[in-house]
Design a protein around this motif. Structure first.
Motif, PDB file in Angstrom:
ATOM      1  N   THR A  29     -34.553  32.151  16.449  1.00  0.00           N
ATOM      2  CA  THR A  29     -35.388  33.223  15.127  1.00  0.00           C
ATOM      3  C   THR A  29     -37.117  32.129  16.478  1.00  0.00           C
ATOM      4  N   ILE A  78     -38.174  33.144  19.219  1.00  0.00           N
ATOM      5  CA  ILE A  78     -38.371  34.959  19.026  1.00  0.00           C
ATOM      6  C   ILE A  78     -40.127  34.280  18.686  1.00  0.00           C
ATOM      7  N   PRO A 101     -31.064  39.481  21.384  1.00  0.00           N
ATOM      8  CA  PRO A 101     -31.265  38.331  20.337  1.00  0.00           C
ATOM      9  C   PRO A 101     -31.992  38.554  19.356  1.00  0.00           C
ATOM     10  N   ASN A 127     -39.332  40.416  15.824  1.00  0.00           N
ATOM     11  CA  ASN A 127     -38.810  41.035  16.582  1.00  0.00           C
ATOM     12  C   ASN A 127     -37.656  42.475  17.301  1.00  0.00           C
TER      13      ASN A 127
END
Length: 313
Positions: free
Chosen positions: A163, A166, A200, A226
């Protein structure tokens, strides 16, 4: 969107998000924004196929969560597509072209899906259900909301981005596009698209199609999404359609996230109901909609004025 009611997916997602907490340092040579330690994101579109999409409550009236006049909605939306990593030299499903075509057509009279959003506003009393003529409304775009496209091929995207990574890529994108103060970032949303073969935030085993959130940087708060390479999960993932079209799932997912970012810009002070944000109550509803740039799978959205999930305003 708010946390999915699918308990197993939620527990997995929360664990991954908590493991991803942390900071991302910058080198002295860069001018990128430094994200603050990331909190767990606020929810997901669940990763299921076709008819397995869960039917939500038939009534899911949205209420505004704050009387603030910033960060509740995005009055004049601008979308920045960030194709993260050198791996985008391979794009077997044609996602990059498709996403650009989608947003290049998502405006004007032909886009009756986007007009669902303009009933929602900010700058009204907390708990408001109907804005009427009050507040600052979402404006239906009169031209393409696509603010910019960046293929960040300076390095490979992580195979399993956290996280925090990203969020850091969203900060890099803000710098790239010159959005280095809070003012332009009151309407900018950064869609961080990961390339094929990457995972991801644990996609797809974390059980989500995508999620949106915000991160706090030296450029102000940044709204970002995301968005994994959903075609890697096969045709039918993240859409109710079962016709085998490989791009339907990512189109449905991104329109879900786009609408939720517009109406809950810095989660979760915007518009939410018993089933979550504007797209959460309507994951069982997809429609093919023809825009000036092609035909796309757009997910249904909750309309307070209609009192149900709809695919047009």
């Amino acid at each position: 969107m708010r946390i999915s009611p699918l308990k197993a997916a939620t527990r997995i997602l929360a664990a991954v998000a908590l493991a991803a907490l942390g900071t991302t340092s910058l080198t002295a040579a860069t001018a990128e924004a430094q994200p603050a330690p990331a909190a767990a994101h606020h929810g997901v579109k669940p990763l299921v196929h076709g008819a397995a999409q869960q039917q939500r409550a038939s009534t899911d009236t949205l209420k505004v969560g704050s009387s603030a006049s910033q960060g509740v909605v995005s009055p004049t939306p601008k979308v920045y597509l960030v194709f993260w990593g050198s791996q985008w030299s391979s794009d077997p499903a044609g996602v990059a072209t498709d996403m650009q075509n989608l947003f290049n057509g998502l405006y004007g009279a032909q886009d009756t899906w986007g007009t669902i959003l303009d009933q929602y506003c900010e700058g009204v009393a907390k708990g408001t259900v109907t804005c009427g003529s009050k507040g600052i409304h979402v404006n239906h775009p009169g031209s393409s909301p696509l603010g910019g496209v960046w293929f960040d091929n300076s390095a490979a995207a992580p195979g399993s981005a956290t996280t925090a990574q990203i969020a850091a890529e969203a900060g890099k994108a803000a710098a790239h596009f010159g959005n280095t103060t809070q003012t332009p970032n009151l309407n900018a949303q950064y869609v961080v698209l990961s390339p094929t073969g990457t995972h991801p935030d644990g996609f797809p085993t974390s059980g989500f199609c995508a999620w949106h959130d915000y991160t706090t940087t030296s450029y102000g708060k940044l709204a970002y999404t995301n968005l994994p390479y959903i075609p890697d999960s096969g045709a039918g993932a993240c859409t109710t359609f079962t016709d085998g079209r490989p791009l339907s799932g990512i189109e449905s997912t991104e329109t879900h996230e786009y609408a939720e970012t517009v109406t809950d810009f810095w989660p979760s002070i915007g518009w939410n109901g018993g089933g979550g944000e504007i797209g959460d109550a309507c994951v069982q509803l997809d429609a093919y909609v023809t825009l000036s740039t092609g035909t796309f799978d757009l997910q249904g959205l909750w309309s307070n004025s209609a009192g149900k999930c709809v695919t047009h305003g």
